[in-house]
Write a protein that holds these residues in place. Structure first.
Motif, PDB file in Angstrom:
ATOM      1  N   SER A 111       2.076  17.485  28.434  1.00  0.00           N
ATOM      2  CA  SER A 111       2.190  17.896  27.021  1.00  0.00           C
ATOM      3  C   SER A 111       1.593  19.263  26.748  1.00  0.00           C
ATOM      4  O   SER A 111       2.135  20.042  25.959  1.00  0.00           O
ATOM      5  CB  SER A 111       1.465  16.884  26.123  1.00  0.00           C
ATOM      6  N   GLU A 112       0.475  19.544  27.379  1.00  0.00           N
ATOM      7  CA  GLU A 112      -0.214  20.812  27.079  1.00  0.00           C
ATOM      8  C   GLU A 112       0.535  22.030  27.608  1.00  0.00           C
ATOM      9  O   GLU A 112       0.266  23.156  27.207  1.00  0.00           O
ATOM     10  CB  GLU A 112      -1.665  20.782  27.590  1.00  0.00           C
ATOM     11  N   LYS A 113       1.519  21.802  28.477  1.00  0.00           N
ATOM     12  CA  LYS A 113       2.323  22.925  28.984  1.00  0.00           C
ATOM     13  C   LYS A 113       3.510  23.237  28.074  1.00  0.00           C
ATOM     14  O   LYS A 113       4.156  24.264  28.222  1.00  0.00           O
ATOM     15  CB  LYS A 113       2.885  22.596  30.374  1.00  0.00           C
ATOM     16  N   ILE A 114       3.832  22.305  27.161  1.00  0.00           N
ATOM     17  CA  ILE A 114       5.049  22.458  26.352  1.00  0.00           C
ATOM     18  C   ILE A 114       4.675  22.741  24.899  1.00  0.00           C
ATOM     19  O   ILE A 114       4.060  21.919  24.231  1.00  0.00           O
ATOM     20  CB  ILE A 114       5.945  21.205  26.440  1.00  0.00           C
ATOM     21  N   ASP A 115       5.028  23.931  24.453  1.00  0.00           N
ATOM     22  CA  ASP A 115       4.710  24.403  23.107  1.00  0.00           C
ATOM     23  C   ASP A 115       5.986  24.276  22.274  1.00  0.00           C
ATOM     24  O   ASP A 115       6.847  25.150  22.293  1.00  0.00           O
ATOM     25  CB  ASP A 115       4.237  25.863  23.225  1.00  0.00           C
ATOM     26  N   LEU A 116       6.110  23.152  21.559  1.00  0.00           N
ATOM     27  CA  LEU A 116       7.335  22.867  20.805  1.00  0.00           C
ATOM     28  C   LEU A 116       7.320  23.609  19.471  1.00  0.00           C
ATOM     29  O   LEU A 116       6.355  23.508  18.709  1.00  0.00           O
ATOM     30  CB  LEU A 116       7.447  21.358  20.580  1.00  0.00           C
ATOM     31  N   ARG A 117       8.371  24.340  19.184  1.00  0.00           N
ATOM     32  CA  ARG A 117       8.506  25.058  17.916  1.00  0.00           C
ATOM     33  C   ARG A 117       9.732  24.525  17.181  1.00  0.00           C
ATOM     34  O   ARG A 117      10.864  24.767  17.608  1.00  0.00           O
ATOM     35  CB  ARG A 117       8.686  26.570  18.160  1.00  0.00           C
ATOM     36  N   ILE A 118       9.480  23.808  16.089  1.00  0.00           N
ATOM     37  CA  ILE A 118      10.577  23.280  15.284  1.00  0.00           C
ATOM     38  C   ILE A 118      10.956  24.313  14.234  1.00  0.00           C
ATOM     39  O   ILE A 118      10.290  24.476  13.211  1.00  0.00           O
ATOM     40  CB  ILE A 118      10.184  21.952  14.595  1.00  0.00           C
ATOM     41  N   ALA A 119      12.038  25.036  14.510  1.00  0.00           N
ATOM     42  CA  ALA A 119      12.536  26.089  13.623  1.00  0.00           C
ATOM     43  C   ALA A 119      13.835  26.601  14.242  1.00  0.00           C
ATOM     44  O   ALA A 119      14.086  26.346  15.424  1.00  0.00           O
ATOM     45  CB  ALA A 119      11.529  27.237  13.536  1.00  0.00           C
ATOM     46  N   PRO A 120      14.643  27.330  13.475  1.00  0.00           N
ATOM     47  CA  PRO A 120      15.803  27.969  14.118  1.00  0.00           C
ATOM     48  C   PRO A 120      15.307  28.852  15.279  1.00  0.00           C
ATOM     49  O   PRO A 120      14.365  29.638  15.111  1.00  0.00           O
ATOM     50  CB  PRO A 120      16.414  28.809  12.992  1.00  0.00           C
ATOM     51  N   ALA A 121      15.932  28.690  16.452  1.00  0.00           N
ATOM     52  CA  ALA A 121      15.414  29.352  17.647  1.00  0.00           C
ATOM     53  C   ALA A 121      15.371  30.867  17.508  1.00  0.00           C
ATOM     54  O   ALA A 121      14.438  31.516  17.997  1.00  0.00           O
ATOM     55  CB  ALA A 121      16.255  28.953  18.860  1.00  0.00           C
ATOM     56  N   ALA A 122      16.360  31.437  16.812  1.00  0.00           N
ATOM     57  CA  ALA A 122      16.377  32.898  16.666  1.00  0.00           C
ATOM     58  C   ALA A 122      15.123  33.366  15.926  1.00  0.00           C
ATOM     59  O   ALA A 122      14.570  34.434  16.236  1.00  0.00           O
ATOM     60  CB  ALA A 122      17.641  33.344  15.930  1.00  0.00           C
ATOM     61  N   ASP A 123      14.644  32.570  14.955  1.00  0.00           N
ATOM     62  CA  ASP A 123      13.414  32.932  14.225  1.00  0.00           C
ATOM     63  C   ASP A 123      12.204  32.883  15.151  1.00  0.00           C
ATOM     64  O   ASP A 123      11.362  33.780  15.140  1.00  0.00           O
ATOM     65  CB  ASP A 123      13.177  31.978  13.044  1.00  0.00           C
ATOM     66  N   THR A 124      12.128  31.822  15.941  1.00  0.00           N
ATOM     67  CA  THR A 124      10.999  31.680  16.872  1.00  0.00           C
ATOM     68  C   THR A 124      10.992  32.824  17.888  1.00  0.00           C
ATOM     69  O   THR A 124       9.935  33.413  18.168  1.00  0.00           O
ATOM     70  CB  THR A 124      11.077  30.324  17.605  1.00  0.00           C
ATOM     71  N   LEU A 125      12.157  33.152  18.417  1.00  0.00           N
ATOM     72  CA  LEU A 125      12.231  34.216  19.429  1.00  0.00           C
ATOM     73  C   LEU A 125      11.871  35.571  18.817  1.00  0.00           C
ATOM     74  O   LEU A 125      11.154  36.372  19.432  1.00  0.00           O
ATOM     75  CB  LEU A 125      13.637  34.256  20.050  1.00  0.00           C
ATOM     76  N   GLN A 126      12.329  35.796  17.580  1.00  0.00           N
ATOM     77  CA  GLN A 126      11.988  37.051  16.907  1.00  0.00           C
ATOM     78  C   GLN A 126      10.481  37.140  16.656  1.00  0.00           C
ATOM     79  O   GLN A 126       9.876  38.213  16.809  1.00  0.00           O
ATOM     80  CB  GLN A 126      12.766  37.176  15.594  1.00  0.00           C
ATOM     81  N   GLN A 127       9.869  35.992  16.299  1.00  0.00           N
ATOM     82  CA  GLN A 127       8.404  35.969  16.106  1.00  0.00           C
ATOM     83  C   GLN A 127       7.678  36.367  17.387  1.00  0.00           C
ATOM     84  O   GLN A 127       6.687  37.091  17.348  1.00  0.00           O
ATOM     85  CB  GLN A 127       7.941  34.567  15.707  1.00  0.00           C
ATOM     86  N   LEU A 128       8.158  35.869  18.524  1.00  0.00           N
ATOM     87  CA  LEU A 128       7.524  36.212  19.803  1.00  0.00           C
ATOM     88  C   LEU A 128       7.611  37.717  20.047  1.00  0.00           C
ATOM     89  O   LEU A 128       6.635  38.340  20.484  1.00  0.00           O
ATOM     90  CB  LEU A 128       8.180  35.440  20.957  1.00  0.00           C
TER      91      LEU A 128
END
Ligand code: CA
Length: 220
Positions: A111-128
């Protein structure tokens, strides 16, 4: 002998699994649980999961992205192949599907290796990207809405380090990619992506007839 890729009979496919599949018991349990769901065909095949684990290990990947988690089989496969300090940022919009995955990630102890982001993926990728994480990722797996593939590609390509790898799932789309003048939005999106990748000088490219078609893209 054949110059072309073999067509797999059910017997030959079963043989491949019999002589090569080494599936973690929690992966088996998750796969079998997911098979009971109506949307089971959204899950990758076990030999594809094992192939991804091989790639992750060969690359010595530490920082990974997944676009499209579903019930978490591929996230779990990748997490199991990562070193102890490896991480996967897993993007999805469904709490319902990913909550299944979370149970099995915990059971497998990753679990600690997986950082789940519940959001439209394009938003998450842009945040990164906004956080200054361009060119810091080793590996990305894109397996979500097909009409979104091109935008996920452009974002992941920026996030990847040179020599990093993007894997696209379903790039043969049940063979429908050969249809001319298709009106289907998914078919058109995959056809356009495949054509774009073919002439894209930013990457090296390989399309494998594995499962439903897996395209490997290496950032130059
Ligand atoms: Ca898929």
């Amino acid at each position: 002998m054949s110059r072309q890729t073999l067509s797999l009979t059910p017997e030959l496919y079963q043989y491949i699994l019999d002589v090569s599949l080494r599936e973690n018991p929690v992966l088996t349990e998750l796969r079998e649980f997911t098979l009971s769901l109506e949307e089971a065909n959204m899950q990758i095949s076990p030999e594809q999961g094992q192939f991804m684990q091989m790639l992750v290990k060969l690359m010595g990947a530490r920082n990974c992205i997944e676009v499209g988690v579903f019930t978490g089989y591929s996230s779990l496969a990748v997490a199991l192949a990562l070193p102890a300090d490896g991480k996967i940022i897993a993007c999805d919009v469904s709490e319902e599907w990913t909550s299944i995955g979370k149970r099995f990630w915990k059971k497998a102890g990753v679990s600690e290796k997986i950082d789940l982001r519940i959001a439209p993926a394009a938003d998450t990728l842009q945040q990164l990207l906004d956080q200054g994480l361009a060119a810091t990722f080793d590996f990305a797996f894109i397996d979500a809405d097909k009409t979104g593939y091109d935008s996920y590609y452009e974002l992941c390509l920026q996030l990847l380090r040179p020599g990093g790898l993007i894997l696209f799932d379903n790039t043969l789309w049940s063979g429908k990619v050969v249809e001319e003048n298709s009106e289907d939005e998914d078919v058109k999106a995959i056809q356009a992506l495949n054509a774009k990748l073919h002439r894209d000088e930013r990457i090296d490219l390989c399309l494998l007839p594995l499962s439903d078609g897996v395209t490997m893209v290496r950032k130059r």
